[in-house]
Design a protein around this motif. Structure first.
Motif, PDB file in Angstrom:
ATOM      1  N   ARG A   1     -19.659   7.645  15.759  1.00 10.42           N
ATOM      2  CA  ARG A   1     -20.719   7.513  14.763  1.00 10.42           C
ATOM      3  C   ARG A   1     -21.723   6.448  15.201  1.00 10.42           C
ATOM      4  O   ARG A   1     -21.380   5.538  15.955  1.00 10.42           O
ATOM      5  CB  ARG A   1     -20.132   7.185  13.403  1.00 10.42           C
ATOM      6  CG  ARG A   1     -19.185   8.290  12.941  1.00 10.42           C
ATOM      7  CD  ARG A   1     -18.605   8.021  11.566  1.00 10.42           C
ATOM      8  NE  ARG A   1     -17.616   9.040  11.244  1.00 10.42           N
ATOM      9  CZ  ARG A   1     -17.889  10.254  10.798  1.00 10.42           C
ATOM     10  NH1 ARG A   1     -19.141  10.614  10.607  1.00 10.42           N
ATOM     11  NH2 ARG A   1     -16.927  11.121  10.535  1.00 10.42           N
TER      12      ARG A   1
ATOM     13  N   THR B   1     -11.429   2.259   7.683  1.00 13.34           N
ATOM     14  CA  THR B   1     -11.011   1.278   8.682  1.00 13.34           C
ATOM     15  C   THR B   1      -9.780   0.530   8.171  1.00 13.34           C
ATOM     16  O   THR B   1      -9.475   0.570   6.975  1.00 13.34           O
ATOM     17  CB  THR B   1     -12.149   0.278   8.987  1.00 13.34           C
ATOM     18  OG1 THR B   1     -12.582  -0.329   7.773  1.00 13.34           O
ATOM     19  CG2 THR B   1     -13.321   0.951   9.681  1.00 13.34           C
TER      20      THR B   1
ATOM     21  N   TRP C   1     -23.377   1.277   7.057  1.00 12.65           N
ATOM     22  CA  TRP C   1     -23.204   1.793   8.413  1.00 12.65           C
ATOM     23  C   TRP C   1     -23.674   3.238   8.423  1.00 12.65           C
ATOM     24  O   TRP C   1     -23.570   3.954   7.443  1.00 12.65           O
ATOM     25  CB  TRP C   1     -21.778   1.622   8.919  1.00 12.65           C
ATOM     26  CG  TRP C   1     -20.727   2.455   8.250  1.00 12.65           C
ATOM     27  CD1 TRP C   1     -20.414   2.510   6.926  1.00 12.65           C
ATOM     28  CD2 TRP C   1     -19.820   3.349   8.889  1.00 12.65           C
ATOM     29  NE1 TRP C   1     -19.377   3.366   6.711  1.00 12.65           N
ATOM     30  CE2 TRP C   1     -18.990   3.898   7.880  1.00 12.65           C
ATOM     31  CE3 TRP C   1     -19.623   3.732  10.206  1.00 12.65           C
ATOM     32  CZ2 TRP C   1     -17.979   4.806   8.157  1.00 12.65           C
ATOM     33  CZ3 TRP C   1     -18.620   4.641  10.481  1.00 12.65           C
ATOM     34  CH2 TRP C   1     -17.808   5.162   9.469  1.00 12.65           C
TER      35      TRP C   1
ATOM     36  N   TYR D   1     -14.960   0.091   5.614  1.00 10.29           N
ATOM     37  CA  TYR D   1     -15.781   1.242   5.969  1.00 10.29           C
ATOM     38  C   TYR D   1     -15.044   2.529   5.620  1.00 10.29           C
ATOM     39  O   TYR D   1     -13.863   2.662   5.913  1.00 10.29           O
ATOM     40  CB  TYR D   1     -16.118   1.231   7.457  1.00 10.29           C
ATOM     41  CG  TYR D   1     -16.939   0.035   7.868  1.00 10.29           C
ATOM     42  CD1 TYR D   1     -18.326   0.055   7.729  1.00 10.29           C
ATOM     43  CD2 TYR D   1     -16.347  -1.106   8.372  1.00 10.29           C
ATOM     44  CE1 TYR D   1     -19.095  -1.041   8.101  1.00 10.29           C
ATOM     45  CE2 TYR D   1     -17.107  -2.200   8.740  1.00 10.29           C
ATOM     46  CZ  TYR D   1     -18.480  -2.166   8.604  1.00 10.29           C
ATOM     47  OH  TYR D   1     -19.236  -3.243   8.963  1.00 10.29           O
TER      48      TYR D   1
ATOM     49  N   LYS E   1     -23.246   6.854   9.245  1.00  9.74           N
ATOM     50  CA  LYS E   1     -22.121   7.765   9.502  1.00  9.74           C
ATOM     51  C   LYS E   1     -22.496   8.949  10.387  1.00  9.74           C
ATOM     52  O   LYS E   1     -21.632   9.752  10.748  1.00  9.74           O
ATOM     53  CB  LYS E   1     -21.560   8.283   8.181  1.00  9.74           C
ATOM     54  CG  LYS E   1     -20.993   7.199   7.304  1.00  9.74           C
ATOM     55  CD  LYS E   1     -20.513   7.785   5.996  1.00  9.74           C
ATOM     56  CE  LYS E   1     -20.215   6.706   4.995  1.00  9.74           C
ATOM     57  NZ  LYS E   1     -19.836   7.256   3.695  1.00  9.74           N
TER      58      LYS E   1
ATOM     59  N   GLY F   1     -22.959   4.070  13.449  1.00 10.14           N
ATOM     60  CA  GLY F   1     -22.356   2.821  13.004  1.00 10.14           C
ATOM     61  C   GLY F   1     -23.342   1.711  12.698  1.00 10.14           C
ATOM     62  O   GLY F   1     -24.414   1.941  12.145  1.00 10.14           O
TER      63      GLY F   1
ATOM     64  N   GLY G   1     -18.857   1.352  16.040  1.00 14.03           N
ATOM     65  CA  GLY G   1     -19.585   2.553  16.419  1.00 14.03           C
ATOM     66  C   GLY G   1     -20.573   2.309  17.553  1.00 14.03           C
ATOM     67  O   GLY G   1     -20.564   1.271  18.220  1.00 14.03           O
TER      68      GLY G   1
END
Length: 147
Positions: free
Chosen positions: A50, A115, A31, A120, A33, A52, A57
């Motif tokens: 972000r 998360t 992902w 993540y 950032k 994402g 995101g």
């Protein structure tokens, strides 16, 4: 020479077991950032959005839920927290248009480094930020909310 060969394989195997492979054991999905936009809530909490990926995101909700402006996130985030469950926060706001009425904008935020499923990681000293944003009661926000 045979004796050295006999020793080399077990030593190499033992080294691999102790050291492991070069890939991290808990590497999550890729992902981005990079921060697309950011807002501050009334408690002074910095909430990043972000880039994402397809799961969370900006890349997730701008496609799937048709929210394509940072301002649509900033309005709810700049208000009070509407729902909280540990590090999971929801902010609610409204987008309105004279011709089309109004829709509720829901912004879900993770105020933690990782998360909830730990897939993540935003990195040391960082928070995941906006997970998703959508219009309440519908899969995709109407186009007029982005005007």
């Amino acid at each position: 020479m045979k004796q050295i060969t006999r020793l080399a394989f077990p030593v190499a195997a033992a080294t691999m077991l102790l050291v492991g492979s070069t890939a991290p054991a808990h590497a999550g999905p890729y992902w981005n950032k990079q921060i697309k936009c950011s807002s501050t809530d009334p408690d002074g909490r910095q909430i990043p959005t972000r880039v994402g990926n397809g799961e969370l995101g900006w890349n997730h909700f701008s496609g799937k839920h048709n929210i394509k402006k940072c301002a649509l996130l900033n309005v709810p985030i700049q208000g009070e927290i509407d729902k909280r469950d540990g590090a999971d926060i929801q902010y609610w706001g409204w987008a309105s248009n004279r011709a089309h009425g109004r829709v509720k904008i829901i912004v879900k935020v993770r105020d933690a480094r990782k998360t909830a499923d730990r897939r993540y990681d935003a990195g040391r000293g960082e928070t995941v930020g906006v997970i998703t944003a959508y219009c309440g009661g519908m899969n995709k926000c109407p186009n007029w909310v982005n005007e």
